[in-house]
Design a protein around this motif. Structure first.
Motif, mmCIF file in Angstrom:
data_model
loop_
_atom_site.group_PDB
_atom_site.id
_atom_site.type_symbol
_atom_site.label_atom_id
_atom_site.label_comp_id
_atom_site.label_asym_id
_atom_site.label_seq_id
_atom_site.Cartn_x
_atom_site.Cartn_y
_atom_site.Cartn_z
ATOM 1 N N ASP A 22 0.804 -1.211 0.000
ATOM 2 C CA ASP A 22 0.000 0.000 0.000
ATOM 3 C C ASP A 22 0.839 1.264 0.000
ATOM 4 O O ASP A 22 0.334 2.347 -0.272
ATOM 5 C CB ASP A 22 -0.920 0.003 1.233
ATOM 6 C CG ASP A 22 -0.138 -0.174 2.524
ATOM 7 O OD1 ASP A 22 -0.526 0.470 3.504
ATOM 8 O OD2 ASP A 22 0.831 -0.945 2.555
ATOM 9 N N THR A 26 2.798 5.704 -7.447
ATOM 10 C CA THR A 26 2.589 5.370 -8.857
ATOM 11 C C THR A 26 3.784 5.756 -9.699
ATOM 12 O O THR A 26 3.885 5.380 -10.841
ATOM 13 C CB THR A 26 1.336 6.091 -9.386
ATOM 14 O OG1 THR A 26 1.509 7.494 -9.188
ATOM 15 C CG2 THR A 26 0.097 5.636 -8.659
ATOM 16 N N LYS A 513 -0.682 6.169 -15.575
ATOM 17 C CA LYS A 513 -0.620 6.615 -14.193
ATOM 18 C C LYS A 513 -0.840 5.466 -13.215
ATOM 19 O O LYS A 513 -0.485 5.573 -12.046
ATOM 20 C CB LYS A 513 -1.658 7.719 -13.941
ATOM 21 C CG LYS A 513 -1.338 9.034 -14.631
ATOM 22 C CD LYS A 513 -2.365 10.088 -14.276
ATOM 23 C CE LYS A 513 -2.027 11.433 -14.937
ATOM 24 N NZ LYS A 513 -3.018 12.477 -14.594
ATOM 25 N N TRP A 514 -1.422 4.381 -13.705
ATOM 26 C CA TRP A 514 -1.744 3.282 -12.790
ATOM 27 C C TRP A 514 -1.004 1.981 -13.092
ATOM 28 O O TRP A 514 -1.294 0.944 -12.491
ATOM 29 C CB TRP A 514 -3.247 3.019 -12.793
ATOM 30 C CG TRP A 514 -3.840 2.819 -14.156
ATOM 31 C CD1 TRP A 514 -4.337 3.782 -14.987
ATOM 32 C CD2 TRP A 514 -4.001 1.575 -14.845
ATOM 33 N NE1 TRP A 514 -4.793 3.225 -16.151
ATOM 34 C CE2 TRP A 514 -4.610 1.855 -16.085
ATOM 35 C CE3 TRP A 514 -3.699 0.250 -14.532
ATOM 36 C CZ2 TRP A 514 -4.907 0.868 -17.010
ATOM 37 C CZ3 TRP A 514 -4.004 -0.742 -15.455
ATOM 38 C CH2 TRP A 514 -4.600 -0.423 -16.672
ATOM 39 N N SER A 559 -2.335 0.187 -10.075
ATOM 40 C CA SER A 559 -3.067 0.990 -9.089
ATOM 41 C C SER A 559 -4.172 1.750 -9.812
ATOM 42 O O SER A 559 -4.101 2.977 -9.985
ATOM 43 C CB SER A 559 -2.122 1.955 -8.370
ATOM 44 O OG SER A 559 -1.361 2.699 -9.306
ATOM 45 N N PRO A 560 -5.222 1.040 -10.265
ATOM 46 C CA PRO A 560 -6.270 1.670 -11.069
ATOM 47 C C PRO A 560 -7.133 2.666 -10.307
ATOM 48 O O PRO A 560 -7.807 3.495 -10.924
ATOM 49 C CB PRO A 560 -7.091 0.472 -11.549
ATOM 50 C CG PRO A 560 -6.831 -0.603 -10.545
ATOM 51 C CD PRO A 560 -5.428 -0.406 -10.094
ATOM 52 N N SER A 561 -7.149 2.581 -8.968
ATOM 53 C CA SER A 561 -7.919 3.541 -8.174
ATOM 54 C C SER A 561 -7.255 3.717 -6.823
ATOM 55 O O SER A 561 -6.318 2.992 -6.474
ATOM 56 C CB SER A 561 -9.363 3.048 -7.985
ATOM 57 O OG SER A 561 -9.393 1.905 -7.148
ATOM 58 N N LYS A 562 -7.759 4.665 -6.050
ATOM 59 C CA LYS A 562 -7.169 4.943 -4.749
ATOM 60 C C LYS A 562 -7.401 3.807 -3.763
ATOM 61 O O LYS A 562 -6.658 3.673 -2.792
ATOM 62 C CB LYS A 562 -7.738 6.257 -4.184
ATOM 63 C CG LYS A 562 -7.319 7.493 -4.957
ATOM 64 C CD LYS A 562 -7.879 8.744 -4.306
ATOM 65 C CE LYS A 562 -7.431 9.996 -5.057
ATOM 66 N NZ LYS A 562 -7.969 11.232 -4.435
ATOM 67 N N TRP A 563 -8.417 3.001 -4.006
ATOM 68 C CA TRP A 563 -8.769 1.992 -3.005
ATOM 69 C C TRP A 563 -8.323 0.577 -3.359
ATOM 70 O O TRP A 563 -8.479 -0.346 -2.555
ATOM 71 C CB TRP A 563 -10.270 2.013 -2.748
ATOM 72 C CG TRP A 563 -11.102 1.624 -3.936
ATOM 73 C CD1 TRP A 563 -11.564 2.428 -4.923
ATOM 74 C CD2 TRP A 563 -11.573 0.298 -4.240
ATOM 75 N NE1 TRP A 563 -12.270 1.713 -5.837
ATOM 76 C CE2 TRP A 563 -12.309 0.395 -5.437
ATOM 77 C CE3 TRP A 563 -11.441 -0.947 -3.621
ATOM 78 C CZ2 TRP A 563 -12.904 -0.709 -6.025
ATOM 79 C CZ3 TRP A 563 -12.044 -2.051 -4.207
ATOM 80 C CH2 TRP A 563 -12.770 -1.917 -5.388
ATOM 81 N N VAL A 564 -7.727 0.386 -4.522
ATOM 82 C CA VAL A 564 -7.258 -0.951 -4.866
ATOM 83 C C VAL A 564 -5.912 -0.891 -5.591
ATOM 84 O O VAL A 564 -5.705 -0.050 -6.465
ATOM 85 C CB VAL A 564 -8.297 -1.710 -5.719
ATOM 86 C CG1 VAL A 564 -8.568 -0.979 -7.034
ATOM 87 C CG2 VAL A 564 -7.822 -3.135 -6.013
ATOM 88 N N LYS A 565 -5.011 -1.764 -5.188
ATOM 89 C CA LYS A 565 -3.714 -1.941 -5.838
ATOM 90 C C LYS A 565 -3.434 -3.437 -5.890
ATOM 91 O O LYS A 565 -3.773 -4.174 -4.961
ATOM 92 C CB LYS A 565 -2.595 -1.224 -5.077
ATOM 93 C CG LYS A 565 -2.745 0.290 -4.992
ATOM 94 C CD LYS A 565 -1.595 0.892 -4.194
ATOM 95 C CE LYS A 565 -1.684 2.407 -4.154
ATOM 96 N NZ LYS A 565 -2.820 2.878 -3.350
ATOM 97 N N LYS A 609 -10.887 5.376 4.233
ATOM 98 C CA LYS A 609 -9.625 6.066 4.476
ATOM 99 C C LYS A 609 -8.872 5.444 5.634
ATOM 100 O O LYS A 609 -7.639 5.445 5.666
ATOM 101 C CB LYS A 609 -9.898 7.551 4.754
ATOM 102 C CG LYS A 609 -8.642 8.395 4.860
ATOM 103 C CD LYS A 609 -8.973 9.871 5.035
ATOM 104 C CE LYS A 609 -7.701 10.710 5.121
ATOM 105 N NZ LYS A 609 -8.001 12.160 5.288
#
Length: 704
Positions: A22, A26, A513-514, A559-565, A609
């Motif tokens: 986590d 990026t 970016k991801w 890391s396609p979004s803030k909540w999943v990697k 968060k």
């Protein structure tokens, strides 16, 4: 043969994966590395593959297992698997020995490799771990496969006091396995002074496999007290000058009171049983590892030139369990003391808009005194006293803010004084003992000029190419050679050094970016390598022959979004040798150095968060590289068949508020009963052991 393998390395086009957590950004644009050039530099200026395990990754892994050898096996693709014990035998880097440092202070004991160097510090005090992959001479003797540098925490605040407090418990779903750990970090600044203080303590419980059976007491980390302390004090003389003094100490002692019940290789594991039946008179572990360092920095010693001087010392002792492989049995110690000075000058030759050139030059001086003795005073190796004086020069040329060319030379000049001694009478296959002989000591001298050259071309964000050639220089396990001497004088022994040539080619970048990636291929060669093999008398001896090791590794991170990697890494390597030095590389280097291919994969979710949950997977592939003896049906040491294996770990944390955080981790989530790789390739009854079953760790952290 070498040209063909080098061509394979340079082609190196595979789809590969690498583990991140986590904490991964990026982009690696702001990442810096200290170890690669002995100074802080942007990682995009380094023409080789580097793994950086940052503080958040370390803390996340501590919630699963605080053993640093376990943390590294889940974060460094090309590092061999952890044994799960106090020894890091078999945990090679790219199939060769690794040099371990703490803030640049060498922890490895290459004169007599005791395989206790990786597990020489508590991870709570580490700010980041830098792993330089591939042979390197930049820190001297022992880095045939690369360097692991533990960089400890420092003050980063202008406040007079800040800190982090942690307490936690560990346990398994069986009785007697409860353990506890606590750590405290304090740091601050007052005027020109700053400080950092850390204390850590851990008490482990009994350790059991997935069936609730005690694990073997051999090299066991169970029922162990681990201590770690650090103090750093810095003073800014003026804007250009700074001095810093530090002490880092580590100790581990076991009071495990289990006897050993020997199993049968491949059938029944060796286990611990009979509480109160331990044979040790001295606790296993590392009773002391004291590291002192004094640093002086001057950013303008004269025009366009900075100076860094490090003076250090290390006092190390480790204790092994009872062994009956020599007459009258007993426990052995490896005792090592080091004293050293490193002096670096860094001169900016020119600094124009499209071209910058700097040169780093200086010298290293190291004195290493190592011996292996039994508790009763008998010498297993003689006293070995090495003095190493090594001048060096490195350069870095940056062109058009896209191309970096780095190179350097280092002259190794080593002298080793070896004392007189009598070899121990060791047990032979027929149950008799060898004859002890007197070995006359003397002086051994080694010298060589080694170098490196590398190029990195940062074409754009999506594609950065790098290629390098580097060399390392090592004295080959002198202590083990001497303790099995069959010659009466030092001059007759086969103790030639190991020079490794490493060729590497890779690509890295951020496609979107991801999504970022890296893929690397490498070949390392040595005209006279060294591998452990088993002799006819059961003793582990060293085989010297030409070698080639080659492999590929890499990672993908999404890391396609803030909540999943999610993402992962893949590593594969092979090693071959010419036993008769005739150019026929049909023989394979055994599994004690060449680990099975592995995949590391992870997923990290942050649904809110405050809440973060993650799942790690380590998959080791099957390793079937050798055949058993046709008559006995048994494998020899290092050649045992290793089955494939998959382990899952769970980790989570909840940020209660700005000060408080709780974390929960579960190792071996599905409570599998299995054997670590070393249990299989060792191919010996006593070493065929199970791995740790499911174990949970709950921790609470307070930050102020």
């Amino acid at each position: 043969m070498k040209k063909a393998l080098l061509s394979i390395a340079c082609l190196g086009s595979v789809t590969a994966f690498a583990q991140k957590t986590d904490s991964v950004k990026t982009s690696s644009v702001e990442e810096v590395v200290l170890t690669a050039s002995r100074k802080k530099e942007n990682i995009k200026e380094v023409p080789s593959s580097i793994t950086i395990v940052n503080e958040k990754q370390i803390q996340s892994q501590i919630s699963v297992n605080s053993d640093i050898s376990s943390i590294l096996q889940y974060t460094v693709p090309s590092l061999g698997p952890s044994s799960g014990q106090t020894s890091n035998s078999g945990q090679t880097l790219r199939g060769r020995q690794v040099l371990v440092l703490i803030d640049g202070i060498p922890q490895s004991t290459p004169l007599r490799n005791g395989a206790r160097d990786i597990r020489s510090i508590d991870p709570s005090v580490i700010e980041r771990i830098e792993v330089i992959k591939g042979s390197s001479s930049i820190y001297g003797n022992g880095a045939d496969g690369g360097i692991i540098n533990y960089i400890t925490k420092k003050n980063t605040s202008d406040k007079k006091i800040t800190g982090v407090s942690q307490v936690g418990i560990t346990g398994q779903p069986y009785g007697g396995t409860l353990g506890a750990r606590a750590s405290q970090f304090l740091a601050g600044k007052s005027g020109k002074f700053d400080y950092a203080l850390s204390l850590a303590y851990e008490r482990t419980g009994y350790m059991k496999d997935g069936d609730g059976v005690h694990l073997t007491p051999t090299y066991s980390p169970a029922k162990m007290d681990n201590y770690n302390g650090m103090l750093k004090i810095g003073f800014d003389i003026n804007k250009n000058q700074r001095v810093e003094a530090s002490y880092i100490g580590y100790a581990s002692k076991s009071d495990l009171n289990l006897g050993l019940k020997t199993g049968k290789y491949g059938i029944t594991p060796s286990i611990g049983e009979g509480i109160g039946q331990g044979l040790e008179t001295t606790p296993q572990g590392t009773p002391r590892n004291h590291n002192f360092r004094l640093t002086y920095d001057n950013s303008q010693i004269f025009k366009n030139t900075s100076l860094n001087i490090n003076a250090y010392s290390q006092d190390f002792r480790t204790v092994y369990g009872y062994s009956n492989t020599f007459l009258n049995g007993g426990q052995s110690n490896i005792i090592s003391k080091k004293y050293g000075v490193r002096a670096n000058f860094d001169t900016q030759i020119f600094n124009h808009q499209n071209a910058q050139l700097e040169v780093i030059y200086g010298a290293d001086i190291l004195n290493d005194q190592t011996v292996q003795k039994l508790e009763d005073g008998r010498y297993w190796t003689p006293d070995m006293n090495m003095t190493n004086i090594a001048p060096f020069a490195l350069f870095k040329l940056d062109l058009f803010k896209k191309i970096t060319i780095k190179g350097g030379l280092r002259y190794e000049n080593m002298k080793v004084k070896v004392g007189d001694f009598n070899t121990l009478s060791s047990l032979k296959a027929d149950g008799t003992f060898t004859q002890s002989i007197f070995v006359k000591g003397g002086d051994l001298e080694y010298n060589a000029l080694v170098g490196n050259i590398g190029v990195r071309y940062n074409i754009n964000n999506a594609l950065n190419l790098f290629s390098s050639f580097s060399q390392s220089y090592s004295i080959n396990e002198l202590g083990r050679i001497l303790r099995t001497s069959t010659e009466s004088t030092i001059s007759n022994l086969e103790a030639k050094p190991i020079i490794v040539n490493n060729y590497e080619f890779g690509a890295t970048g951020q496609i979107t970016k991801w999504l970022n990636y890296e893929v690397t291929s490498y070949v390392s060669t040595s005209k006279l390598g060294a591998s452990f093999i088993q002799s006819a008398d059961r003793a582990i001896t060293i085989q010297r022959s030409p070698e080639v090791v080659y492999g590929v590794e890499g990672y993908l991170h999404f890391s396609p979004s803030k909540w999943v990697k999610f993402g992962g890494s893949y590593s594969w390597l092979e090693g071959i040798t010419s036993l008769n030095n005739d150019g026929d590389y049909s023989a394979k280097i055994n599994n004690s150095r060449i680990s099975a291919p592995k995949i590391l994969a992870y997923v990290q979710l942050q649904p809110t968060k405050a809440l973060s949950v993650g799942l790690d997977m380590l998959h080791s592939f099957e390793q079937d590289r050798f055949t058993p003896n046709a008559k006995t049906g048994l494998y020899t040491y290092g050649e045992g068949y290793v089955p494939e294996n998959t382990i899952f770990n769970f980790r989570s944390s909840y940020q209660i508020n700005s000060n408080w955080k709780a974390s929960l981790g579960i190792e071996n989530l599905f409570n599998r009963t299995y054997q670590p790789a070393i249990a299989w390739w060792n191919a010996r009854d006593t070493e065929f052991v199970n791995a740790l079953g499911m174990r949970g760790t709950f921790m609470v952290e307070y930050k102020f």
